[in-house]
Design a protein around this motif. Structure first.
Motif, PDB file in Angstrom:
ATOM      1  N   ILE A 161       0.844  -1.202   0.000  1.00 55.20           N
ATOM      2  CA  ILE A 161       0.000   0.000   0.000  1.00 55.20           C
ATOM      3  C   ILE A 161       0.878   1.250   0.000  1.00 55.20           C
ATOM      4  CG2 ILE A 161      -1.667   1.325   1.348  1.00 55.20           C
ATOM      5  CD1 ILE A 161      -2.768  -1.398   2.334  1.00 55.20           C
ATOM      6  N   ILE A 162       1.836   1.284   0.916  1.00 55.76           N
ATOM      7  CA  ILE A 162       2.698   2.463   1.028  1.00 55.76           C
ATOM      8  C   ILE A 162       3.502   2.667  -0.248  1.00 55.76           C
ATOM      9  CG2 ILE A 162       4.721   3.374   2.246  1.00 55.76           C
ATOM     10  CD1 ILE A 162       3.589   2.110   4.780  1.00 55.76           C
ATOM     11  N   THR A 163       4.013   1.583  -0.799  1.00 60.80           N
ATOM     12  CA  THR A 163       4.827   1.694  -2.014  1.00 60.80           C
ATOM     13  C   THR A 163       4.001   2.214  -3.186  1.00 60.80           C
ATOM     14  OG1 THR A 163       6.096  -0.193  -1.218  1.00 60.80           O
ATOM     15  CG2 THR A 163       6.429   0.447  -3.489  1.00 60.80           C
ATOM     16  N   VAL A 164       2.784   1.680  -3.337  1.00 61.20           N
ATOM     17  CA  VAL A 164       1.943   2.104  -4.453  1.00 61.20           C
ATOM     18  C   VAL A 164       1.613   3.592  -4.341  1.00 61.20           C
ATOM     19  CG1 VAL A 164      -0.377   1.904  -5.405  1.00 61.20           C
ATOM     20  CG2 VAL A 164       0.946  -0.145  -4.980  1.00 61.20           C
ATOM     21  N   LEU A 165       1.214   4.026  -3.140  1.00 61.90           N
ATOM     22  CA  LEU A 165       0.860   5.442  -2.958  1.00 61.90           C
ATOM     23  C   LEU A 165       2.059   6.348  -3.246  1.00 61.90           C
ATOM     24  CD1 LEU A 165      -1.372   5.333   0.262  1.00 61.90           C
ATOM     25  CD2 LEU A 165      -2.097   5.690  -2.094  1.00 61.90           C
ATOM     26  N   SER A 166       3.220   5.993  -2.706  1.00 63.76           N
ATOM     27  CA  SER A 166       4.394   6.849  -2.894  1.00 63.76           C
ATOM     28  C   SER A 166       4.841   6.861  -4.350  1.00 63.76           C
ATOM     29  CB  SER A 166       5.559   6.371  -2.023  1.00 63.76           C
ATOM     30  OG  SER A 166       5.115   6.028  -0.756  1.00 63.76           O
ATOM     31  N   PRO A 218       9.520  -0.880  11.031  1.00 59.09           N
ATOM     32  CA  PRO A 218      10.729  -0.192  10.551  1.00 59.09           C
ATOM     33  C   PRO A 218      11.109  -0.518   9.107  1.00 59.09           C
ATOM     34  CG  PRO A 218      11.081  -1.074  12.726  1.00 59.09           C
ATOM     35  CD  PRO A 218       9.776  -1.626  12.257  1.00 59.09           C
ATOM     36  N   PHE A 219      10.604  -1.637   8.572  1.00 57.54           N
ATOM     37  CA  PHE A 219      11.037  -2.025   7.222  1.00 57.54           C
ATOM     38  C   PHE A 219       9.925  -1.883   6.184  1.00 57.54           C
ATOM     39  CE2 PHE A 219      13.368  -4.411  10.396  1.00 57.54           C
ATOM     40  CZ  PHE A 219      14.639  -3.958  10.126  1.00 57.54           C
ATOM     41  N   LEU A 220       8.873  -1.148   6.544  1.00 55.25           N
ATOM     42  CA  LEU A 220       7.748  -1.036   5.624  1.00 55.25           C
ATOM     43  C   LEU A 220       8.107  -0.273   4.362  1.00 55.25           C
ATOM     44  CD1 LEU A 220       4.560  -0.491   7.761  1.00 55.25           C
ATOM     45  CD2 LEU A 220       5.249  -2.463   6.439  1.00 55.25           C
ATOM     46  N   VAL A 221       8.933   0.758   4.507  1.00 53.38           N
ATOM     47  CA  VAL A 221       9.244   1.585   3.348  1.00 53.38           C
ATOM     48  C   VAL A 221      10.565   1.123   2.746  1.00 53.38           C
ATOM     49  CG1 VAL A 221       9.598   3.902   2.488  1.00 53.38           C
ATOM     50  CG2 VAL A 221       8.091   3.524   4.420  1.00 53.38           C
ATOM     51  N   SER A 222      10.486   0.662   1.511  1.00 54.83           N
ATOM     52  CA  SER A 222      11.718   0.338   0.814  1.00 54.83           C
ATOM     53  C   SER A 222      11.865   1.314  -0.344  1.00 54.83           C
ATOM     54  CB  SER A 222      11.674  -1.095   0.298  1.00 54.83           C
ATOM     55  OG  SER A 222      12.577  -1.225  -0.764  1.00 54.83           O
ATOM     56  N   VAL A 223      12.902   2.118  -0.272  1.00 56.59           N
ATOM     57  CA  VAL A 223      13.117   3.105  -1.327  1.00 56.59           C
ATOM     58  C   VAL A 223      13.280   2.408  -2.666  1.00 56.59           C
ATOM     59  CG1 VAL A 223      14.658   4.898  -2.157  1.00 56.59           C
ATOM     60  CG2 VAL A 223      14.107   4.765   0.256  1.00 56.59           C
ATOM     61  N   ILE A 246       7.365   7.126   8.287  1.00 52.94           N
ATOM     62  CA  ILE A 246       8.200   5.973   8.647  1.00 52.94           C
ATOM     63  C   ILE A 246       9.672   6.256   8.326  1.00 52.94           C
ATOM     64  CG2 ILE A 246       8.695   3.569   8.093  1.00 52.94           C
ATOM     65  CD1 ILE A 246       5.660   3.199   7.766  1.00 52.94           C
ATOM     66  N   LEU A 247       9.903   6.889   7.171  1.00 52.72           N
ATOM     67  CA  LEU A 247      11.297   7.205   6.807  1.00 52.72           C
ATOM     68  C   LEU A 247      11.908   8.190   7.799  1.00 52.72           C
ATOM     69  CD1 LEU A 247      11.210   7.505   2.926  1.00 52.72           C
ATOM     70  CD2 LEU A 247      12.507   5.870   4.269  1.00 52.72           C
ATOM     71  N   ALA A 248      11.114   9.149   8.229  1.00 55.32           N
ATOM     72  CA  ALA A 248      11.649  10.146   9.165  1.00 55.32           C
ATOM     73  C   ALA A 248      12.072   9.486  10.463  1.00 55.32           C
ATOM     74  CB  ALA A 248      10.597  11.226   9.431  1.00 55.32           C
ATOM     75  N   VAL A 249      11.231   8.574  10.968  1.00 54.23           N
ATOM     76  CA  VAL A 249      11.520   7.963  12.267  1.00 54.23           C
ATOM     77  C   VAL A 249      12.603   6.895  12.165  1.00 54.23           C
ATOM     78  CG1 VAL A 249      10.548   6.634  14.180  1.00 54.23           C
ATOM     79  CG2 VAL A 249       9.194   8.427  13.090  1.00 54.23           C
ATOM     80  N   PHE A 250      12.527   6.051  11.129  1.00 50.01           N
ATOM     81  CA  PHE A 250      13.412   4.883  11.098  1.00 50.01           C
ATOM     82  C   PHE A 250      14.562   4.992  10.099  1.00 50.01           C
ATOM     83  CE2 PHE A 250       9.418   3.203  12.826  1.00 50.01           C
ATOM     84  CZ  PHE A 250       9.901   2.707  14.023  1.00 50.01           C
ATOM     85  N   THR A 251      14.661   6.102   9.379  1.00 44.57           N
ATOM     86  CA  THR A 251      15.793   6.250   8.461  1.00 44.57           C
ATOM     87  C   THR A 251      16.530   7.567   8.680  1.00 44.57           C
ATOM     88  OG1 THR A 251      14.659   4.918   6.814  1.00 44.57           O
ATOM     89  CG2 THR A 251      16.473   6.251   6.035  1.00 44.57           C
ATOM     90  N   ILE A 261      21.076   0.387  15.003  1.00 44.53           N
ATOM     91  CA  ILE A 261      21.486   0.824  16.343  1.00 44.53           C
ATOM     92  C   ILE A 261      20.437   1.754  16.936  1.00 44.53           C
ATOM     93  CG2 ILE A 261      23.316   1.930  17.659  1.00 44.53           C
ATOM     94  CD1 ILE A 261      25.107   1.459  15.104  1.00 44.53           C
ATOM     95  N   THR A 262      20.091   2.807  16.193  1.00 44.31           N
ATOM     96  CA  THR A 262      19.127   3.773  16.703  1.00 44.31           C
ATOM     97  C   THR A 262      17.722   3.187  16.760  1.00 44.31           C
ATOM     98  OG1 THR A 262      20.432   5.597  15.875  1.00 44.31           O
ATOM     99  CG2 THR A 262      18.144   6.046  16.332  1.00 44.31           C
ATOM    100  N   ASN A 263      17.367   2.400  15.740  1.00 40.93           N
ATOM    101  CA  ASN A 263      16.013   1.849  15.725  1.00 40.93           C
ATOM    102  C   ASN A 263      15.762   0.966  16.937  1.00 40.93           C
ATOM    103  OD1 ASN A 263      15.473   3.169  13.405  1.00 40.93           O
ATOM    104  ND2 ASN A 263      15.710   1.403  12.059  1.00 40.93           N
ATOM    105  N   TYR A 264      16.791   0.269  17.375  1.00 43.52           N
ATOM    106  CA  TYR A 264      16.663  -0.561  18.567  1.00 43.52           C
ATOM    107  C   TYR A 264      16.330   0.305  19.777  1.00 43.52           C
ATOM    108  CZ  TYR A 264      17.818  -4.061  22.065  1.00 43.52           C
ATOM    109  OH  TYR A 264      17.765  -4.933  23.111  1.00 43.52           O
ATOM    110  N   VAL A 265      17.040   1.429  19.899  1.00 43.44           N
ATOM    111  CA  VAL A 265      16.774   2.367  20.989  1.00 43.44           C
ATOM    112  C   VAL A 265      15.374   2.960  20.838  1.00 43.44           C
ATOM    113  CG1 VAL A 265      17.517   4.515  22.078  1.00 43.44           C
ATOM    114  CG2 VAL A 265      19.219   2.930  21.164  1.00 43.44           C
ATOM    115  N   THR A 266      15.022   3.342  19.605  1.00 41.09           N
ATOM    116  CA  THR A 266      13.731   3.993  19.360  1.00 41.09           C
ATOM    117  C   THR A 266      12.570   3.091  19.758  1.00 41.09           C
ATOM    118  OG1 THR A 266      14.742   5.115  17.481  1.00 41.09           O
ATOM    119  CG2 THR A 266      12.352   5.175  17.617  1.00 41.09           C
ATOM    120  N   VAL A 267      12.599   1.834  19.294  1.00 42.94           N
ATOM    121  CA  VAL A 267      11.468   0.957  19.615  1.00 42.94           C
ATOM    122  C   VAL A 267      11.401   0.683  21.110  1.00 42.94           C
ATOM    123  CG1 VAL A 267      11.272  -0.113  17.350  1.00 42.94           C
ATOM    124  CG2 VAL A 267      12.798  -1.119  19.047  1.00 42.94           C
ATOM    125  N   ALA A 268      12.562   0.659  21.765  1.00 46.27           N
ATOM    126  CA  ALA A 268      12.566   0.475  23.214  1.00 46.27           C
ATOM    127  C   ALA A 268      11.927   1.689  23.894  1.00 46.27           C
ATOM    128  CB  ALA A 268      13.992   0.272  23.714  1.00 46.27           C
TER     129      ALA A 268
END
Lengths: 341, 379
Positions: free
Chosen positions: A146-151, A208-213, B89-94, A183-190
């Motif tokens: 969904i996110i990929t199609v919209l973007s 965290p992995f929903l958006v793939s550029v 999502i990109l702002a927070v996790f990237t 590293i940061t994502n681990y801290v963020t989700v915590a």
């Protein structure tokens, strides 16, 4: 592109009809010639053979030798590539005694199918692992699509200030190794408190992995190939953007979407680092569970390789089946990415 | 008045309603136009009150026109609406991680949990200095470098040979292509475990094993000597050899796929011309195939280097999370492994510093690769 081409042709036919027809008459035999080139080549060869028989005979002998050499080389390489799969397959049905025999057997003398059952009942608990992985895979694939199609639609069809700069910035993030984010994502989700309960950990595995550029890029390229006239026609008919996207763009880009779906599911299947870091012991995914399970008997120090290989086979088989069925889509996605999942 | 003189036709048309103003009142003909003219005349008369004129114009808009204006406004921001989920999502996790990693790397032994507790950290290059002095880090760095420098050229050469061979056969070509792609669609850790099983000697005691394992049996069948590849007491060279074999095996499919795709795009005329000139196969390979394929070769080499520096799961597959044979934990660890160890031990400062070092190395190597390939890549 096609329209332009057609227009050109129409103009040309109006002006140069006669000359074109003449050319066509002349060109027809030429085209046939090029189609039947192989035949002609062999015919030429025949003529040459009459003149220089020995040389051509040498050449054909050389050709056959080279072909044999190629097949031998490819055959050996194919054996090397296939051997680990073969070893996994036959080991998974051997008894432990047979596997540990001084001279390894290349075909099981006795089939022990219980090895497979052990993968589901023992320490590994493959059933739960499969359920977890499928759940994470399906949810993250759907949301990601969904996110990929919209973007991709926004980047391909809509106009807004700073579009190109934003797209370039997104592409630039692809250069940064993923470990840097972890590293940061681990801290963020915590800090979000996501690691405290099942739902939170599930979110952690997905979000965290929903958006793939890369997928956005891939789909944008595909969307841009769809002629703008379709969009304008839909606008004239009063179709809304979302409806147009869903009814026209998505079906036309279906092959790319299938590629993305398969690669994303494979990604969930193969992911190891992040799930181990955030969800070990709560929502174990297949790879984490597989590597973490103990197959070694502490008393004797003997590893139960057949049981281990049965588990490995059960994890590998779905991937191979998906590949055999969706070969085209996987290869299309892979050749453009250089990434796994 | 002067306008009238300069462009009589235009002004005549424009002034038409104004001219019609005087008779319109009397004759009450053309009511709509007359009304508008009167209104505009009023607006001009009450020049200081500009809002007045605007207020008077508003009711003229039909609902349809209003809709269009709103749609136009909406359209201007619609794109951002479509992009919203991705951007959040990109702002927070990237984006935030990029900034935060740089920040943490300059805070000595930064620990997020302690930071929440209110602890403060020394600002400076301590993390980088400590990492560089860490013996474990140097092991990880040399392992990563060695693996990359050996596996990338080997797998590229092998993939090139296989791709050329595949391209010159017809019979069972598709089957062969499928076989050579199989390692790609596998789980790096699962198949790593298979390699471990194949190279392993069997039995609790490696010096007196029950069986020497399948690979050693094959080696002995060809007259070689059995080697302790991956078990306790094995040498680092042997461990490295197993890893290289596995990584090359794993890296082949992608490279073959890309190179074969490139080969199929090469114009056949070049080969025909070379044949006419009587060039040898070897010469054709080096003078036509390799130069024509050079963009694809550059591509697989660059992605190969990037992937090589991020090597991690192959080692986990073979040696498990101990990252080394029994009794030599961490001996085969890599840069990425080092970063994860640091995260798990709660030292995000050290992890960040190591991650930035890794990024700089990858970036530098990629730049060098690009520079070299720009010089070498033909056309």
């Amino acid at each position: 592109m096609t329209d332009f081409h057609e227009n050109n042709e129409n103009e040309m036919t109006a002006v140069q009809q006669e000359t074109l027809q003449e050319e066509a008459v002349q060109a027809a035999p030429v085209r046939q010639e090029s189609e039947n080139k192989a035949e002609l080549d062999s015919a030429e060869n025949l003529m040459k053979e009459k003149d220089i028989k020995t040389v051509s005979r040498k050449q054909t002998a050389m050709k056959v030798l080279v072909q044999i050499g190629l097949y031998v080389f490819l055959g050996i390489m194919a054996l090397i590539v296939l051997f680990p799969f073969y070893w996994m397959l036959i080991s998974s049905v051997k008894t432990l005694d047979e596997y540990n025999a001084v001279v390894p057997t290349l075909w099981p003398q006795q089939f022990k199918w219980e090895n497979y059952a052990a993968a589901f009942t023992g320490d590994l608990d493959l059933g739960t692992l499969l359920l977890n992985t499928i759940l994470v895979g399906v949810v993250s694939t759907l949301l990601s699509l969904i996110i990929t199609v919209l973007s991709a639609y926004a980047f391909a069809r809509l106009e807004f200030r700073g579009k190109n700069a934003l797209f370039a910035a997104l592409l630039a993030t692809m250069m940064i190794p993923g470990e840097l984010f972890t590293i940061t994502n681990y801290v963020t989700v915590a800090e979000f408190g996501w690691l405290s309960n099942w739902a939170g950990i599930f979110t952690t595995l997905v979000v965290p992995f929903l958006v793939s550029v890369f997928y956005i890029y891939l789909l944008r390229q595909n969307f841009m190939q769809i002629p703008n006239e379709l969009y304008l026609a839909a606008k004239v008919d009063g179709t809304s953007d979302l409806k147009y996207l869903w009814r026209v763009m998505v079906p036309l880009a279906a092959p790319t979407l299938v590629s993305i779906t398969i690669l994303k599911m494979m990604g969930a299947w193969n992911s190891y680092i992040w799930p181990r870091l955030v969800a070990k012991g709560t929502i174990d995914l297949v790879t984490v569970g597989l590597r973490g399970a103990a197959f070694t008997d502490l008393a004797t120090g003997l590893t139960d390789f057949p049981a281990q290989m049965a588990a490995v086979l059960l994890v590998t088989l779905p991937l191979l089946l998906v590949f055999l069925f969706f070969r085209k889509y996987i290869m299309r996605g892979v050749s453009r990415s250089g990434i796994k999942g | 008045m002067s306008e009238e003189k300069t462009d009589p036709i235009l002004t005549e048309q424009e002034e038409a309603p104004v001219l019609a103003e005087e008779p319109a009142i009397g004759e009450a003909a053309l009511p709509v136009e007359g009304e508008q003219a009167v209104l505009s005349a009023e607006g001009e008369a009450a020049l200081p009150a500009e809002e007045n004129g605007e207020n008077n114009q508003k009711p003229v808009l039909s609902p349809q026109e209003k809709k269009i204006i709103w749609k136009d406004r909406f359209n201007r921001y619609k794109a951002w609406l479509y992009l919203l989920p991705a951007l959040i999502i990109l702002a927070v996790f990237t984006v935030w991680p990029i900034i935060n990693t740089v920040r943490m790397s300059f805070l000595k032994d930064y620990d997020a949990l302690k930071a929440i507790g209110g602890a403060s950290f020394t600002v400076g290059f301590d993390n980088f200095v400590n990492v560089a002095h860490y013996r474990r880090f140097l092991t990880c760095l040399t392992n990563t470098m060695l693996l990359t420098v050996i596996t990338v050229p080997v797998s590229t050469m092998l993939a090139l040979l296989i791709a050329v061979a595949l391209n010159s056969i017809k019979f069972i070509r598709r089957t062969m292509q499928t076989i050579f792609f199989l390692p790609y669609v596998t789980n790096a850790i699962a198949i790593g475990m298979v390699f471990m099983a194949m190279f392993s000697v069997i039995g609790g005691n490696p010096s007196q094993p029950l069986s020497i394992g399948i690979i050693n049996t094959i080696i002995e069948a060809f007259g070689g000597k059995a080697v302790n590849w991956v078990n306790a007491g094995s040498s680092k060279v042997a461990n490295m050899a197993v890893l290289i074999i596995y990584i090359v095996w794993n890296a082949l499919p992608f490279k073959i796929l890309v190179l074969l795709g490139g080969l199929q795009g090469v114009n056949k005329q070049y080969y025909e011309a070379a044949k006419v000139d009587g060039a040898s196969r070897f010469r054709i390979f080096w003078r036509i195939t390799v130069p024509m394929l050079s963009p694809m070769i550059a591509y697989v080499v660059i992605t190969g280097f990037i992937g090589g520096f991020k090597e991690y799961s192959s080692i986990v597959g073979i040696f498990g999370e101990s990252m080394g044979p029994v009794g030599a934990d961490g001996r085969m660890n890599t840069m990425v492994g080092f970063i994860y160890d640091a995260i798990e031990s709660g030292n995000q400062g050290r992890a960040s510093a190591a991650a930035l070092i890794l990024f700089v190395i990858i970036f530098a190597v990629t730049m060098i690769n690009m520079y070299v390939s720009k010089k070498r890549v033909h056309y």
